[in-house]
Structure formats: structure tokens, C-alpha cells
Enzyme design. Structure first.
Site, PDB file in Angstrom:
ATOM      1  N   THR A  93       0.859  -1.181   0.000  1.00  0.00           N
ATOM      2  CA  THR A  93       0.000   0.000   0.000  1.00  0.00           C
ATOM      3  C   THR A  93       0.895   1.230   0.000  1.00  0.00           C
ATOM      4  O   THR A  93       1.647   1.466   0.948  1.00  0.00           O
ATOM      5  CB  THR A  93      -0.927   0.011   1.220  1.00  0.00           C
ATOM      6  OG1 THR A  93      -1.794  -1.121   1.166  1.00  0.00           O
ATOM      7  CG2 THR A  93      -1.772   1.284   1.252  1.00  0.00           C
ATOM      8  N   LYS A 168      -7.568   1.522  -2.929  1.00  0.00           N
ATOM      9  CA  LYS A 168      -7.215   1.049  -1.589  1.00  0.00           C
ATOM     10  C   LYS A 168      -7.433   2.152  -0.556  1.00  0.00           C
ATOM     11  O   LYS A 168      -7.856   1.890   0.571  1.00  0.00           O
ATOM     12  CB  LYS A 168      -5.764   0.567  -1.565  1.00  0.00           C
ATOM     13  CG  LYS A 168      -5.267   0.093  -0.188  1.00  0.00           C
ATOM     14  CD  LYS A 168      -6.032  -1.110   0.325  1.00  0.00           C
ATOM     15  CE  LYS A 168      -5.561  -1.546   1.713  1.00  0.00           C
ATOM     16  NZ  LYS A 168      -4.236  -2.199   1.698  1.00  0.00           N
ATOM     17  N   LYS A 236      -0.222   4.494   8.739  1.00  0.00           N
ATOM     18  CA  LYS A 236       0.505   4.745   7.488  1.00  0.00           C
ATOM     19  C   LYS A 236      -0.479   4.879   6.338  1.00  0.00           C
ATOM     20  O   LYS A 236      -0.401   5.822   5.537  1.00  0.00           O
ATOM     21  CB  LYS A 236       1.484   3.606   7.214  1.00  0.00           C
ATOM     22  CG  LYS A 236       2.337   3.798   5.959  1.00  0.00           C
ATOM     23  CD  LYS A 236       2.753   2.478   5.319  1.00  0.00           C
ATOM     24  CE  LYS A 236       1.632   1.924   4.455  1.00  0.00           C
ATOM     25  NZ  LYS A 236       2.037   0.783   3.607  1.00  0.00           N
TER      26      LYS A 236
END
Length: 286
Positions: A93, A168, A236
């Protein structure tokens, strides 16, 4: 297909295993060599001491590393030794910006780069039931999809380079609100002196139903968080989404608030707790 897999963490280790079980030739690399050795002991294949050794001659290289910086470091090393016309499939990601950069870099060498972040957590990786959202060249996607389906229940191309990562971000934005909502419902049920198991049975099949409720409500009620997707990694991911929102003008105030709630969980020592630990913050506040 001759493949390689870089990054054998809780996700990458089983994902690479599914590739081997599907009959692909697999070379692996991990910064901690013992994990690569353990993977070879379990699945065969070969371990490379460097990214280049693991990826030499590979037609498809899958990555599942930490962040933008890791991707920028690994991709050039893989591109230098891959088979002509090879494909890098990045399951990390990252920002959409780095995905576009790497796609351009791959194209310069006659190869392709697909940004392909995943959803489904450790259990999804172990069971081969991940959802994968992909951005990049359609021809490269068509070649890669049958290979990465070894560890996925659903794979979908979303558009050009970066669109997998943007999708995402949508996933993580939705999850942040869902987890906070479930945490507050569990906390409220306890304060109301209700049987939390009975509440779950009553509401989990109606409009409030979600994967988070069905899979995390019981452990939230028990105060167990030593599993699953770590708070550090969620922060994150949310940071990436918040940065993108500042760029594109999206208003995601709830996401920003939940990100700060996760910062409080980190301050409680919950860096490696599962994301459902948002409820621990509520219990602490009393």
C-alpha cells in the site's frame, strides 16, 4: 511462469506460498534472510541473497514491502534483471504518486508495473481469499491476473497507473469509520449492561452488518488485540489517504478524526495491536 516474490511478512509469506502451490517457479527475497530460508524449507523454490538474485530472469515479480521508500528501492533492482517484457505487481500500500513513477520507470525498460494493493488481512492471505485492486496497463493486467489469482478471491483492474492505490485509499477510509462505529457500539452496550453476544446476534444480520462487526465485535468485547492489522500500518495507510485528499480536495473529516484516535492508541502502547483496539481507547476514558 517464472516468478519472484520480495517481502515475506505476514502477508507475503503465505501469498508466495500460494504461487508455489499453483505450480509457478518462485524465487524469494526478504531483508531478514531467515524468513526466506524458512519459506524455501516450507515451499521449495529458491532464496536470493539480494533482490537481483531472487528476480533474475523472472517474468513476474510480486512485491509486498513496507512503504513508498521500499518500493522505490526494490523496483529498479528488479527491473535490471527481469525477463524482457516482465511485469512487476506491487501489493504494497503506497501513494498513487509512487505507483505512477514506477509505472513510468518500468515502461522505459520495456516492462510493466501494476499497483495492486490488497484487502483481506493475514487470514485472507493465508486462505488465498484476498481482494486485489489493480492499476496499470490492461495488457499487463491480462497476463498477470491468472497468476495473482492464486491468492485472491477477487481481482479487478480499476484503470491506469495509481488507480489501484486510490481504490485502496477508499477501502481504508471506509474501514476507519466502520471500526470506530463498531467500537462505540461495543462500548455503549457494555455501559448499558447488555449482553454483548446477544447484541451482536440481534444487530449483525440487519442494516448494521459488516465484516468488521462479525469478525471484530467478539474480540473487541473481550479486549483482545494481539492479532490482525497493526495500528502502525493503519496510520501509514490513513496518512496516505489524507495526503491524497489534501491534493484532490476530498473532505474526509471522519477519517482524520479516527487517525487521531489511532494516535492515542499508539500513545497507550498499542502500536502493534489490531485496528479494532479503538475500543480500548474508549474503555480507558471511562
Amino acid at each position: 511462469m517464472k516468478t519472484a516474490f520480495a517481502g515475506l511478512g505476514v502477508m507475503g509469506f503465505p501469498m508466495a506460498g500460494h504461487l508455489a502451490r499453483a505450480g509457478h517457479e518462485v524465487g524469494v527475497f526478504n531483508r531478514s534472510p531467515d524468513k526466506a530460508r524458512r519459506w524455501v524449507e516450507a515451499h521449495g523454490g529458491r532464496a536470493g541473497a539480494t533482490v537481483g538474485e531472487a528476480c533474475d530472469g523472472a517474468e513476474l515479480v510480486a512485491l509486498c514491502v513496507g512503504d513508498d521508500g521500499d518500493v522505490r528501492q526494490v523496483v529498479p533492482q528488479a527491473l535490471a534483471v527481469m525477463a524482457p517484457g516482465g511485469i512487476i505487481v506491487d501489493h504494497t500500500t503506497t501513494s498513487a504518486k509512487v505507483a505512477r513513477e514506477m509505472a513510468a520507470l518500468a515502461a522505459e525498460s520495456g516492462r510493466a508495473f501494476l499497483d495492486a494493493p490488497v484487502s483481506g488481512g493475514q487470514a485472507g492471505a493465508e486462505n488465498g481469499q484476498l481482494t486485489i485492486m489493480v492499476g496499470g496497463d490492461p495488457a499487463a493486467y491480462d497476463r498477470a491476473e491468472p497468476v495473482i489469482s492464486a491468492y485472491a478471491k477477487a481481482v479487478r483492474r480499476m484503470g491506469g497507473a495509481g488507480t489501484g492505490q486510490l481504490t485502496k485509499m477508499c477501502n481504508q477510509i471506509a474501514i476507519a469509520g466502520l471500526v470506530q462505529g463498531v467500537a462505540e457500539a461495543v462500548h455503549f452496550a457494555k455501559r448499558a449492561e447488555l449482553d454483548t453476544d446477544a447484541v451482536l446476534a440481534a444487530i449483525s444480520k440487519g442494516a448494521a452488518q459488516s465484516w468488521q462487526m462479525e469478525n471484530r465485535w467478539p474480540t473487541m468485547a473481550e479486549g483482545r488485540f494481539d492479532f490482525g492489522f497493526a495500528v502502525d500500518w493503519m496510520r501509514k495507510d490513513l496518512g496516505i489517504a489524507l495526503d491524497e485528499a489534501r491534493s484532490n480536495g476530498a473532505r474526509i473529516a471522519v477519517t482524520a478524526l479516527v487517525d487521531q484516535f489511532y494516535a492515542e492508541v499508539q500513545a497507550m502502547g498499542g502500536n502493534r495491536w489490531d485496528t479494532s483496539s479503538l475500543v480500548a481507547r474508549l474503555e480507558r476514558e471511562g
